[in-house]
Design a protein around this motif. Structure first.
Motif, PDB file in Angstrom:
ATOM      1  N   LYS A  33       0.839  -1.187   0.000  1.00 31.88           N
ATOM      2  CA  LYS A  33       0.000   0.000   0.000  1.00 31.88           C
ATOM      3  C   LYS A  33       0.878   1.243   0.000  1.00 31.88           C
ATOM      4  O   LYS A  33       1.909   1.287   0.655  1.00 31.88           O
ATOM      5  CB  LYS A  33      -0.904  -0.019   1.240  1.00 31.88           C
ATOM      6  CG  LYS A  33      -1.935   1.069   1.256  1.00 31.88           C
ATOM      7  CD  LYS A  33      -2.849   0.922   2.454  1.00 31.88           C
ATOM      8  CE  LYS A  33      -3.889   2.016   2.432  1.00 31.88           C
ATOM      9  NZ  LYS A  33      -4.822   1.896   3.533  1.00 31.88           N
ATOM     10  N   GLY A  34       0.473   2.236  -0.752  1.00 33.59           N
ATOM     11  CA  GLY A  34       1.261   3.462  -0.850  1.00 33.59           C
ATOM     12  C   GLY A  34       2.325   3.381  -1.922  1.00 33.59           C
ATOM     13  O   GLY A  34       3.251   4.181  -1.947  1.00 33.59           O
ATOM     14  N   ASN A  35       2.228   2.381  -2.790  1.00 37.03           N
ATOM     15  CA  ASN A  35       3.156   2.184  -3.903  1.00 37.03           C
ATOM     16  C   ASN A  35       4.596   1.963  -3.434  1.00 37.03           C
ATOM     17  O   ASN A  35       5.548   2.390  -4.069  1.00 37.03           O
ATOM     18  CB  ASN A  35       3.068   3.362  -4.888  1.00 37.03           C
ATOM     19  CG  ASN A  35       3.449   2.952  -6.291  1.00 37.03           C
ATOM     20  OD1 ASN A  35       3.376   1.769  -6.650  1.00 37.03           O
ATOM     21  ND2 ASN A  35       3.856   3.913  -7.089  1.00 37.03           N
TER      22      ASN A  35
END
Length: 178
Positions: free
Chosen positions: A157-159
């Motif tokens: 998540k959040g790249n």
């Protein structure tokens, strides 16, 4: 070996069935796959969209009611033989086997099904889908080979880039096709 990495009509029918697509939606999906993901289609279908779609529809019919399908196939075979025609619909058992299906589904889901262009799955679920309980070097190597072949990138998540061998087994991994 290489053919097992390509989308077969049977595997595409399984993916369509899994996602509960209506006929309009899955025809659009198949047209997009034929147009944009042609290199991943089995060679005999790459240059003929109509036969590609018909082959997948045929497998859809099989999956929806195998008993009726098989009884109709034997009647068709008998009629074809009576008229001296070649029947191309009879196939061997190998078409009902599938390989690397989870990675094919991840690619198709991220490219054509999900609006956000990604697919998410916990590492534990991925391992379970592959029939694994733990991360061994061989299992991780297989996963990386498939991710590389299908051009799939993994992040958290959040790249945040991630390595499958070092993330927690219950971490949600984001799969994106490059």
């Amino acid at each position: 070996m290489m053919k097992s990495f390509l989308y077969s009509p049977f595997e595409l029918a399984l993916i369509i069935q899994y996602h509960h697509m209506d006929s309009e939606r899955y025809i659009e999906l198949l047209q997009n796959i034929h147009r944009h993901d042609n290199i991943f289609i089995q060679p005999e279908y790459r240059h003929d969209q109509k036969s590609f779609i018909l082959a997948v529809m045929d497998k859809q019919n099989y999956l929806s009611d195998p008993d009726t399908y098989l009884s109709e196939q034997s009647d068709i075979e008998k009629d074809m033989n009576d008229f001296g025609l070649k029947n191309n619909s009879i196939s061997d058992d190998t078409e009902h086997s599938f390989s690397h299906l989870i990675f094919k589904e991840l690619r198709i889901r991220s490219l054509y099904i999900n609006q956000k262009g990604i697919a998410r799955m916990k590492l534990r679920t991925l391992l379970s889908e592959l029939g694994y309980k733990r991360r061994s070097p061989n299992n991780i190597a297989y996963i990386y080979d498939c991710l590389l072949f299908y051009h799939i990138e993994t992040t958290l998540k959040g790249n945040i880039p991630c390595n499958i061998e070092s993330v927690d087994i219950d971490d949600m991994i984001v799969f994106k096709t490059l």
